[in-house]
Scaffold this motif. Sequence first.
Motif, short mmCIF file in Angstrom:
data_model
loop_
_atom_site.label_atom_id
_atom_site.label_comp_id
_atom_site.label_asym_id
_atom_site.label_seq_id
_atom_site.Cartn_x
_atom_site.Cartn_y
_atom_site.Cartn_z
N ARG A 48 0.83 -1.21 0.00
CA ARG A 48 0.00 0.00 0.00
C ARG A 48 0.86 1.25 0.00
N LEU A 49 1.98 1.21 0.68
CA LEU A 49 2.89 2.35 0.65
C LEU A 49 3.42 2.57 -0.76
N ARG A 50 3.77 1.51 -1.45
CA ARG A 50 4.24 1.64 -2.83
C ARG A 50 3.17 2.27 -3.72
N GLN A 51 1.91 1.92 -3.47
CA GLN A 51 0.81 2.50 -4.23
C GLN A 51 0.68 3.99 -3.94
N LEU A 52 0.78 4.36 -2.65
CA LEU A 52 0.67 5.76 -2.27
C LEU A 52 1.80 6.59 -2.88
N LEU A 53 3.02 6.07 -2.83
CA LEU A 53 4.18 6.86 -3.28
C LEU A 53 4.16 7.14 -4.78
N ARG A 54 3.38 6.39 -5.54
CA ARG A 54 3.25 6.68 -6.97
C ARG A 54 2.69 8.08 -7.18
N CYS A 55 1.95 8.61 -6.21
CA CYS A 55 1.35 9.93 -6.35
C CYS A 55 2.35 11.07 -6.16
N LEU A 66 -11.71 1.38 7.86
CA LEU A 66 -12.17 0.57 6.74
C LEU A 66 -12.07 1.30 5.41
N ARG A 67 -12.26 2.61 5.43
CA ARG A 67 -12.19 3.33 4.16
C ARG A 67 -10.78 3.82 3.86
N GLN A 68 -9.89 3.82 4.85
CA GLN A 68 -8.55 4.35 4.63
C GLN A 68 -7.61 3.36 3.97
N SER A 69 -7.91 2.06 4.02
CA SER A 69 -6.95 1.06 3.58
C SER A 69 -5.61 1.33 4.25
N PRO A 70 -5.50 1.09 5.56
CA PRO A 70 -4.37 1.57 6.35
C PRO A 70 -3.02 1.09 5.84
N ILE A 71 -2.02 1.94 6.05
CA ILE A 71 -0.64 1.60 5.74
C ILE A 71 0.12 1.16 6.98
N SER A 72 -0.19 1.77 8.13
CA SER A 72 0.60 1.44 9.32
C SER A 72 -0.20 1.54 10.60
N PHE A 73 0.26 0.79 11.61
CA PHE A 73 -0.17 0.92 13.00
C PHE A 73 1.08 0.78 13.87
N HIS A 74 0.93 1.21 15.12
CA HIS A 74 2.09 1.24 16.01
C HIS A 74 1.71 0.70 17.38
N LYS A 75 2.65 0.06 18.01
CA LYS A 75 2.58 -0.49 19.36
C LYS A 75 2.08 -1.93 19.34
N HIS A 76 2.73 -2.75 20.17
CA HIS A 76 2.31 -4.14 20.39
C HIS A 76 1.55 -4.28 21.70
N TRP A 77 1.31 -3.17 22.37
CA TRP A 77 0.70 -3.19 23.69
C TRP A 77 -0.73 -3.73 23.66
N ASN A 78 -0.97 -4.77 24.43
CA ASN A 78 -2.32 -5.31 24.65
C ASN A 78 -2.99 -5.78 23.35
N ILE A 79 -2.19 -6.22 22.39
CA ILE A 79 -2.74 -6.76 21.14
C ILE A 79 -1.89 -7.96 20.73
N ALA A 107 4.30 5.96 13.50
CA ALA A 107 3.47 5.62 12.35
C ALA A 107 4.31 5.30 11.12
N GLY A 108 5.60 5.61 11.18
CA GLY A 108 6.46 5.47 10.01
C GLY A 108 6.64 6.81 9.32
N MET A 109 7.89 7.13 8.99
CA MET A 109 8.19 8.39 8.30
C MET A 109 8.85 8.08 6.97
N VAL A 110 8.35 8.69 5.91
CA VAL A 110 8.88 8.48 4.56
C VAL A 110 9.50 9.80 4.09
N GLN A 151 -3.59 7.29 6.04
CA GLN A 151 -3.33 5.85 6.06
C GLN A 151 -2.28 5.45 7.10
N PHE A 152 -1.55 6.43 7.63
CA PHE A 152 -0.55 6.16 8.66
C PHE A 152 -1.16 6.35 10.04
#
Length: 460
Positions: A318-325, A415-428, A354-357, A400-401
């Motif tokens: 999904r990041l590769r798709q976004l960066l095409r823009c 659901l509508r964002q088609s997420p690119i990233s999430f952060h933290k492993h806490w309680n999941i 969230a990730g930095m590009v 998406q981040f």
Amino acid sequence: MLCQWGTASELREVVFVIQSQKISYHAQRAEQKRGNIFHQAQTLNQGAPDVVFLHELSAYDGDWGILPALPRLAEDYCQSSLWVFFLEEETVINLARLLQVLARFGAGREWFLGRALHDDDATIIHHYAFSEEPDTFAYPDFIAGWALSCVLVKRLASYMKYEPPKSDFTIDLKHEIALYIWEEAHGPALMPVHQFCSDLHGSPSTEHCASTVNTYLPSCGSPVEREDIFVAVKTCQKFHSDRVPVVKKTWAKDAMSLEYYSDLSDPTIPTTDLGVANTEKGHCAKTFAILSRFAQGGVTRAPWLLLVDDDTLISLPRLRQLLRCYDPREAVGIGERYGYGLTKGGYSYLTGGAGMVFSRVAVSRILSSGCSCPSPDAPDDMVLGRCLSRLGLPVIHSPQFHQARPDDYPKELLLRQSPISFHKHWNINPIAVYQQWLLDTGEPFHHLLTREHRKIPLQQ
């Protein structure tokens, strides 16, 4: 002269503010949106209304925080207009219906109109506000458009002079705007308007809508090549045995070029020791060492650098798709945009979790400018934000981040964002989260959203 209780029956009484961004791709999309508004105005036999690009309102790049922009909007536009209507680049407006909707509200009062979102549970990104009953507070869904009466805009512009926001940080703008306007029940709460819609334009359910959405996920062509992104994962020895295996079991397989940067060289992973001691927070020295290694070109000549923490989950396809823009020849940073001290002349930054590009051009500009860490454990994302601000380089926001976990956001948005990233492993269970939210199954996210909409009662 406009009467105090006039209605928005004329387009000249509405100023449209496109929440645009300062880079060629977004500027072009905003221009297309303005052209559509002008075309509709001509069809209605009305003069072209004022259409403002938020990134051009002033020289200050913090105007995206809306509150810093209110004094200028009040002074330049609300002397001759009754309403300010905010919209995103994806928002589609039916001007005739919008005027009908606004005409129902006396513009001599303080109105805050929008499509309402609510939290299902108390969440860290909203500082656990309304923890007892989080679903009682409504905040606007920006993509559906939202409106402020000019009476309210002018009052807020004055109010800000002696009562700025309590927090210096802008994290989730739509929620924080609603909190500030509400003013602990002294100001207006969001008035839900069911004609402000977040459904896709042309859907059967949108016949009544004054606003809809052109697309949830803009497509600019085929994704960039895998080798165009170099991935730098920040880790340390104590997380080699738990976080790094999660990266390898989930998203690392989609990377063509990836290195793990640690305080210890471990050939079993393998990790690269940059000679920078680990710090408990901040990690500025490590990040700048990574930037230098990337800029030297010995490891990679990729045009894009992705910086992630070892507890960040990400979808590289999904990041590769976004960066095409985006044009990698432009100096740009992309991710989830936060703000610090925006009402006091502060700066924007990409939140690190969230990730930095960054484009290679941006990395080169940062390093050649002399930007550096005030201390090894300074917050790297905020230091980079200050660097970009001083250089006048854009900090581009993508919804998406995500700095937090999926449970910290309204499911409808995800659901509508088609997420690119999430952060933290806490309680999941991070692997389960990756499989549910970031691993593509072939079913478009907007199909899932349509399914979810059937469960959501219509706003009255």
